[in-house]
Write an enzyme that holds these catalytic residues in place. Structure first.
Site, PDB file in Angstrom:
ATOM      1  N   SER A   5     -50.641  -9.816  67.402  1.00 44.54           N
ATOM      2  CA  SER A   5     -49.886 -10.232  68.588  1.00 44.54           C
ATOM      3  C   SER A   5     -50.492 -11.519  69.125  1.00 44.54           C
ATOM      4  CB  SER A   5     -49.963  -9.144  69.653  1.00 44.54           C
ATOM      5  OG  SER A   5     -49.653  -9.707  70.917  1.00 44.54           O
ATOM      6  N   HIS A  30     -46.400 -10.936  65.648  1.00 45.93           N
ATOM      7  CA  HIS A  30     -45.808 -10.174  66.754  1.00 45.93           C
ATOM      8  C   HIS A  30     -45.752 -11.055  68.008  1.00 45.93           C
ATOM      9  CE1 HIS A  30     -44.901  -6.347  68.854  1.00 45.93           C
ATOM     10  NE2 HIS A  30     -45.623  -6.842  69.847  1.00 45.93           N
ATOM     11  N   ASP A  32     -44.623 -11.261  71.956  1.00 48.54           N
ATOM     12  CA  ASP A  32     -44.304 -10.471  73.146  1.00 48.54           C
ATOM     13  C   ASP A  32     -43.538 -11.312  74.157  1.00 48.54           C
ATOM     14  OD1 ASP A  32     -45.578  -7.884  72.603  1.00 48.54           O
ATOM     15  OD2 ASP A  32     -47.415  -9.090  72.484  1.00 48.54           O
ATOM     16  N   MET A  34     -41.828 -11.329  77.712  1.00 46.90           N
ATOM     17  CA  MET A  34     -41.817 -10.580  78.979  1.00 46.90           C
ATOM     18  C   MET A  34     -41.109 -11.416  80.038  1.00 46.90           C
ATOM     19  SD  MET A  34     -45.731  -9.206  78.984  1.00 46.90           S
ATOM     20  CE  MET A  34     -46.528  -8.648  77.480  1.00 46.90           C
ATOM     21  N   HIS A  63     -40.869  -8.650  70.193  1.00 43.70           N
ATOM     22  CA  HIS A  63     -40.904  -7.462  71.055  1.00 43.70           C
ATOM     23  C   HIS A  63     -40.413  -7.865  72.439  1.00 43.70           C
ATOM     24  CE1 HIS A  63     -43.751  -4.263  73.100  1.00 43.70           C
ATOM     25  NE2 HIS A  63     -42.472  -3.995  73.291  1.00 43.70           N
ATOM     26  N   MET A  65     -39.645  -7.270  76.188  1.00 46.71           N
ATOM     27  CA  MET A  65     -39.971  -6.402  77.332  1.00 46.71           C
ATOM     28  C   MET A  65     -39.258  -7.021  78.525  1.00 46.71           C
ATOM     29  SD  MET A  65     -43.935  -5.923  76.305  1.00 46.71           S
ATOM     30  CE  MET A  65     -43.771  -7.271  75.141  1.00 46.71           C
ATOM     31  N   MET A 134     -45.315   2.507  71.948  1.00 44.86           N
ATOM     32  CA  MET A 134     -46.344   1.812  72.735  1.00 44.86           C
ATOM     33  C   MET A 134     -47.506   2.778  72.979  1.00 44.86           C
ATOM     34  SD  MET A 134     -45.339  -1.277  73.286  1.00 44.86           S
ATOM     35  CE  MET A 134     -46.711  -1.719  74.357  1.00 44.86           C
ATOM     36  N   GLY A 139     -47.092  -4.974  79.099  1.00 44.46           N
ATOM     37  CA  GLY A 139     -47.273  -6.010  80.119  1.00 44.46           C
ATOM     38  C   GLY A 139     -48.467  -6.898  79.846  1.00 44.46           C
ATOM     39  N   GLY A 141     -52.214  -7.680  77.303  1.00 43.38           N
ATOM     40  CA  GLY A 141     -53.103  -7.387  76.181  1.00 43.38           C
ATOM     41  C   GLY A 141     -54.404  -6.810  76.706  1.00 43.38           C
ATOM     42  N   GLY A 142     -55.199  -6.272  75.814  1.00 43.72           N
ATOM     43  CA  GLY A 142     -56.549  -5.838  76.175  1.00 43.72           C
ATOM     44  C   GLY A 142     -56.648  -4.546  76.957  1.00 43.72           C
ATOM     45  N   ASP A 171     -48.270  -0.209  69.011  1.00 46.15           N
ATOM     46  CA  ASP A 171     -48.649  -1.445  69.704  1.00 46.15           C
ATOM     47  C   ASP A 171     -49.408  -1.097  70.981  1.00 46.15           C
ATOM     48  OD1 ASP A 171     -48.748  -3.957  70.870  1.00 46.15           O
ATOM     49  OD2 ASP A 171     -46.583  -4.136  71.191  1.00 46.15           O
ATOM     50  N   GLY A 172     -50.635  -1.633  71.091  1.00 44.40           N
ATOM     51  CA  GLY A 172     -51.420  -1.482  72.310  1.00 44.40           C
ATOM     52  C   GLY A 172     -52.762  -0.828  72.061  1.00 44.40           C
ATOM     53  N   GLY A 173     -53.826  -1.589  72.241  1.00 37.41           N
ATOM     54  CA  GLY A 173     -55.168  -1.038  72.120  1.00 37.41           C
ATOM     55  C   GLY A 173     -55.560  -0.658  70.697  1.00 37.41           C
ATOM     56  N   GLY A 193     -53.715  -7.336  69.194  1.00 38.83           N
ATOM     57  CA  GLY A 193     -53.909  -8.628  69.848  1.00 38.83           C
ATOM     58  C   GLY A 193     -55.370  -8.894  70.105  1.00 38.83           C
TER      59      GLY A 193
HETATM   60  C1  DX5 Z   1     -48.469  -5.307  75.427  1.00 36.58           C
HETATM   61  C2  DX5 Z   1     -47.954  -5.993  74.201  1.00 36.58           C
HETATM   62  C3  DX5 Z   1     -48.864  -5.942  73.049  1.00 36.58           C
HETATM   63  C4  DX5 Z   1     -50.186  -6.592  73.301  1.00 36.58           C
HETATM   64  C5  DX5 Z   1     -51.193  -5.819  72.508  1.00 36.58           C
HETATM   65  O1  DX5 Z   1     -47.467  -5.233  76.366  1.00 36.58           O
HETATM   66  O2  DX5 Z   1     -46.719  -5.428  73.801  1.00 36.58           O
HETATM   67  O3  DX5 Z   1     -48.254  -6.476  71.876  1.00 36.58           O
HETATM   68  O4  DX5 Z   1     -50.265  -7.921  72.924  1.00 36.58           O
HETATM   69  O5  DX5 Z   1     -52.438  -6.296  72.848  1.00 36.58           O
HETATM   70  P1  DX5 Z   1     -53.748  -5.459  72.543  1.00 36.58           P
HETATM   71  O6  DX5 Z   1     -53.805  -5.301  71.052  1.00 36.58           O
HETATM   72  O7  DX5 Z   1     -54.826  -6.309  73.099  1.00 36.58           O
HETATM   73  O8  DX5 Z   1     -53.600  -4.153  73.245  1.00 36.58           O
HETATM   74 ZN    ZN Z   2     -45.941  -6.040  71.779  1.00 40.07          ZN
END
Ligand code: DX5
Ligand code: ZN
Length: 210
Positions: A5, A30, A32, A34, A63, A65, A134, A139, A141-142, A171-173, A193
């Protein structure tokens, strides 16, 4: 597959970052998107994503959002990504958006938040090419990984019945610690990400995830 991402990339040198990810073995990039309404963050629009598509040697995985899916699909589908995912929670007319994405020759995917039950997808999964689970609230990263292993199991069972070809993306963490368990649970595509961008060597990070 591993889909880095770019949300955690250095946006001041986005082109180099995308090239580096492709050289490091990314299968998809990927992206994102938003809108500041569906999620409390605002990212990039089609002009920047077009620039990303130009330098990427692998397909994009967009993706969304956003609250207004039809509007954003019209903006991003002409860039010919591999997938466009939209959120179940932000849409009343799922089949209409799926058809809209497909009419552009793009593979439609549906995303659900950690708190949304898999069972709600029962009438939708046969029409999509991928489901995005998810493992953080979208919303940013990290964020910390929410263990959604039971949902992966439920989704696998639902797909076996209704759409065995459908891919599962998480996706996420996602990181070097949970990747193998996710893979064993049946996940096809891992989005990461901050884990990848937290490494000096993106290739090493991607290989570790794999
Ligand atoms: C969060 C995004 C993810 C994000 C993941 O809303 O959809 O794609 O970038 O980031 P990490 O891998 O740091 O959780
Ligand atoms: Zn994403």
């Amino acid at each position: 597959m591993v889909a880095p991402s770019i949300l955690s990339a250095d946006f001041g040198k986005l082109a180099q970052e995308v090239e580096a990810l492709c050289e490091a073995g990314a299968d998809l990039i990927h992206v994102d998107v938003m809108d500041g309404h569906f999620v409390p963050n605002l990212t990039i629009g089609p002009m920047v994503v077009e620039a990303v598509a130009k330098v990427a040697s692998v397909p994009l995985d967009i993706h969304l959002m956003v609250s207004d899916n039809p509007f954003f699909v019209e903006l991003f589908a002409p860039l010919k990504p591999r997938y466009i995912s939209f959120h179940y929670e932000g849409e009343h007319h799922h089949h209409r958006v799926i058809q809209q994405i497909r009419s552009h020759g793009v593979a439609p995917a549906i995303a659900i938040n950690p708190g949304t039950p898999v069972a709600l997808l029962e009438e939708v999964v046969q029409y999509v090419d991928m489901v995005l689970l998810m493992s953080v609230n979208p919303g940013f990263g990290g964020q910390k990984f929410i263990p959604i292993y039971e949902k992966i199991d439920q989704l696998r069972q639902l797909l076996q019945k209704r759409n065995p070809e459908c891919r599962i993306e998480v996706d996420g963490g996602v990181n070097g610690t949970n990747a193998s368990k996710l893979r064993r649970a049946g996940v096809d595509i891992l989005v990461a990400g901050s884990y990848i961008f937290g490494h000096e060597d993106y290739k090493e990070a991607i290989e570790r995830l794999r």
